[in-house]
Write a protein that holds these residues in place. Sequence first.
Motif, PDB file in Angstrom:
ATOM      1  N   PHE A 109     -35.202  17.061   9.977  1.00 53.20           N
ATOM      2  CA  PHE A 109     -35.832  17.661  11.146  1.00 53.20           C
ATOM      3  C   PHE A 109     -34.996  18.865  11.594  1.00 53.20           C
ATOM      4  N   ASP A 110     -35.664  19.913  12.009  1.00 52.58           N
ATOM      5  CA  ASP A 110     -34.954  21.091  12.527  1.00 52.58           C
ATOM      6  C   ASP A 110     -35.755  21.728  13.644  1.00 52.58           C
ATOM      7  N   VAL A 111     -35.097  22.044  14.723  1.00 49.48           N
ATOM      8  CA  VAL A 111     -35.669  22.852  15.797  1.00 49.48           C
ATOM      9  C   VAL A 111     -34.682  23.981  16.069  1.00 49.48           C
ATOM     10  N   SER A 112     -35.094  25.224  15.823  1.00 48.04           N
ATOM     11  CA  SER A 112     -34.207  26.366  16.009  1.00 48.04           C
ATOM     12  C   SER A 112     -34.790  27.326  17.031  1.00 48.04           C
ATOM     13  N   PHE A 113     -33.918  27.903  17.845  1.00 44.65           N
ATOM     14  CA  PHE A 113     -34.283  28.887  18.848  1.00 44.65           C
ATOM     15  C   PHE A 113     -33.730  30.248  18.448  1.00 44.65           C
ATOM     16  N   SER A 114     -34.536  31.285  18.621  1.00 42.79           N
ATOM     17  CA  SER A 114     -34.089  32.659  18.417  1.00 42.79           C
ATOM     18  C   SER A 114     -34.310  33.413  19.726  1.00 42.79           C
ATOM     19  N   LEU A 115     -33.234  33.884  20.335  1.00 43.47           N
ATOM     20  CA  LEU A 115     -33.303  34.547  21.637  1.00 43.47           C
ATOM     21  C   LEU A 115     -32.960  36.015  21.485  1.00 43.47           C
ATOM     22  N   GLY A 116     -33.865  36.913  21.949  1.00 47.29           N
ATOM     23  CA  GLY A 116     -33.644  38.349  21.846  1.00 47.29           C
ATOM     24  C   GLY A 116     -34.049  39.062  23.114  1.00 47.29           C
ATOM     25  N   PHE A 117     -33.692  40.343  23.221  1.00 52.77           N
ATOM     26  CA  PHE A 117     -34.016  41.112  24.421  1.00 52.77           C
ATOM     27  C   PHE A 117     -35.521  41.350  24.537  1.00 52.77           C
ATOM     28  N   GLY A 118     -36.199  41.566  23.382  1.00 53.90           N
ATOM     29  CA  GLY A 118     -37.625  41.844  23.434  1.00 53.90           C
ATOM     30  C   GLY A 118     -38.494  40.610  23.331  1.00 53.90           C
ATOM     31  N   SER A 119     -38.052  39.618  22.582  1.00 55.20           N
ATOM     32  CA  SER A 119     -38.845  38.415  22.399  1.00 55.20           C
ATOM     33  C   SER A 119     -37.945  37.254  21.990  1.00 55.20           C
ATOM     34  N   SER A 120     -38.467  36.059  22.165  1.00 59.28           N
ATOM     35  CA  SER A 120     -37.760  34.840  21.794  1.00 59.28           C
ATOM     36  C   SER A 120     -38.751  33.918  21.097  1.00 59.28           C
ATOM     37  N   SER A 121     -38.230  32.981  20.311  1.00 57.32           N
ATOM     38  CA  SER A 121     -39.131  32.097  19.575  1.00 57.32           C
ATOM     39  C   SER A 121     -38.479  30.752  19.304  1.00 57.32           C
ATOM     40  N   VAL A 122     -39.326  29.797  18.943  1.00 57.85           N
ATOM     41  CA  VAL A 122     -38.878  28.467  18.545  1.00 57.85           C
ATOM     42  C   VAL A 122     -39.630  28.076  17.280  1.00 57.85           C
ATOM     43  N   THR A 123     -38.924  27.459  16.340  1.00 58.64           N
ATOM     44  CA  THR A 123     -39.536  26.972  15.109  1.00 58.64           C
ATOM     45  C   THR A 123     -39.136  25.515  14.896  1.00 58.64           C
ATOM     46  N   SER A 124     -40.123  24.662  14.675  1.00 57.91           N
ATOM     47  CA  SER A 124     -39.900  23.251  14.379  1.00 57.91           C
ATOM     48  C   SER A 124     -40.324  22.987  12.941  1.00 57.91           C
ATOM     49  N   GLN A 125     -39.496  22.243  12.204  1.00 57.70           N
ATOM     50  CA  GLN A 125     -39.824  21.949  10.817  1.00 57.70           C
ATOM     51  C   GLN A 125     -39.427  20.522  10.483  1.00 57.70           C
ATOM     52  N   ALA A 126     -40.327  19.827   9.802  1.00 64.15           N
ATOM     53  CA  ALA A 126     -40.067  18.473   9.314  1.00 64.15           C
ATOM     54  C   ALA A 126     -40.289  18.449   7.805  1.00 64.15           C
ATOM     55  N   LEU A 127     -39.321  17.911   7.069  1.00 64.10           N
ATOM     56  CA  LEU A 127     -39.396  17.847   5.613  1.00 64.10           C
ATOM     57  C   LEU A 127     -39.246  16.401   5.158  1.00 64.10           C
ATOM     58  N   TRP A 128     -39.964  16.051   4.103  1.00 70.85           N
ATOM     59  CA  TRP A 128     -39.826  14.735   3.480  1.00 70.85           C
ATOM     60  C   TRP A 128     -39.604  14.918   1.988  1.00 70.85           C
ATOM     61  N   GLY A 129     -38.603  14.245   1.428  1.00 75.84           N
ATOM     62  CA  GLY A 129     -38.336  14.269   0.005  1.00 75.84           C
ATOM     63  C   GLY A 129     -38.115  12.870  -0.508  1.00 75.84           C
ATOM     64  N   GLU A 130     -38.585  12.609  -1.722  1.00 75.34           N
ATOM     65  CA  GLU A 130     -38.522  11.242  -2.247  1.00 75.34           C
ATOM     66  C   GLU A 130     -38.278  11.277  -3.753  1.00 75.34           C
ATOM     67  N   PRO A 131     -37.215  10.632  -4.234  1.00 71.22           N
ATOM     68  CA  PRO A 131     -36.976  10.574  -5.679  1.00 71.22           C
ATOM     69  C   PRO A 131     -37.882   9.541  -6.335  1.00 71.22           C
ATOM     70  N   GLY A 132     -38.038   9.621  -7.627  1.00 68.30           N
ATOM     71  CA  GLY A 132     -38.827   8.613  -8.326  1.00 68.30           C
ATOM     72  C   GLY A 132     -38.034   7.341  -8.537  1.00 68.30           C
ATOM     73  N   PRO A 133     -38.704   6.193  -8.735  1.00 66.53           N
ATOM     74  CA  PRO A 133     -40.165   6.059  -8.673  1.00 66.53           C
ATOM     75  C   PRO A 133     -40.673   6.150  -7.239  1.00 66.53           C
ATOM     76  N   LEU A 134     -41.830   6.786  -7.064  1.00 67.81           N
ATOM     77  CA  LEU A 134     -42.367   7.031  -5.739  1.00 67.81           C
ATOM     78  C   LEU A 134     -42.885   5.734  -5.119  1.00 67.81           C
ATOM     79  N   ALA A 135     -42.562   5.551  -3.832  1.00 65.76           N
ATOM     80  CA  ALA A 135     -42.967   4.329  -3.125  1.00 65.76           C
ATOM     81  C   ALA A 135     -44.378   4.483  -2.554  1.00 65.76           C
ATOM     82  N   PRO A 136     -45.128   3.377  -2.422  1.00 64.04           N
ATOM     83  CA  PRO A 136     -46.503   3.446  -1.921  1.00 64.04           C
ATOM     84  C   PRO A 136     -46.606   3.475  -0.400  1.00 64.04           C
TER      85      PRO A 136
END
Length: 239
Positions: A137-164
């Motif tokens: 999970f990641d939530v990052s903030f970018s703060l600037g004089f003209g604009s600011s933003s937030v980005t949220s990202q969720a990643l899932w990774g799974e090695p084999g054998p894959l679970a059901p």
Amino acid sequence: MSCQVSDEPWPHGDETEGGRASLLLASGWSEVAPGVWERKRGDAGTERVGFGAEGFEYALEQARLRSGVIRSDLARAGASATLVQQLRENDELIVFLEDSLERLWESEVAATSSKPDDDAQTEGSTSGSVCNGVYTFDVSFSLGFGSSSVTSQALWGEPGPLAPYQKILHSYAYAAYTDGQGLHEDKDSDLYGPFSSLCCAATQASAAAASPTPTLYGSNYLAVTEGCSAARFYEASYP
């Protein structure tokens, strides 16, 4: 200026509830509700992490409170496309949390009766291992004089054998600022699943505000059911 999630890790180690609590306390977290912990971030924001069904119940309660506030604002302001969209996205989050909790409670008996409870594990940083896979999970903030933003990202990774096991990812981002013309808001959300037997998956949401002094918020959720019971959420806000 770019601000990332706190450099302090979510602790690894003791898998018991008592062990998790002692490790979280040692890393500066404070328990604000059953299964939910909070601390200040290095960028003047606040971060919160939730474990298990109790964590999702807390998130659901907060989402329902937000829905009530938005409906009150609509009643006062009348028709507002911004508020209607905000209510729609918040209601989508409520449905996701309600469905996830129902799946969790249904799967918990089967999971705990057939194998140890993977949901008792603790993680480090914004990543963790649950139910045969790894989430980030990641939530990052970018703060600037003209604009600011937030980005949220969720990643899932799974090695084999894959679970059901059935898994769902959800990301949400919100940015707002106020000027002489009133409140300006930007929102985004992304949901993926239910999915299973898949090596990797991701969700991402971003929002921006044309101000150096915005209100920013981001959140990520993972629910795992159908043979393995696990729930995690991470959220952060600025200021």
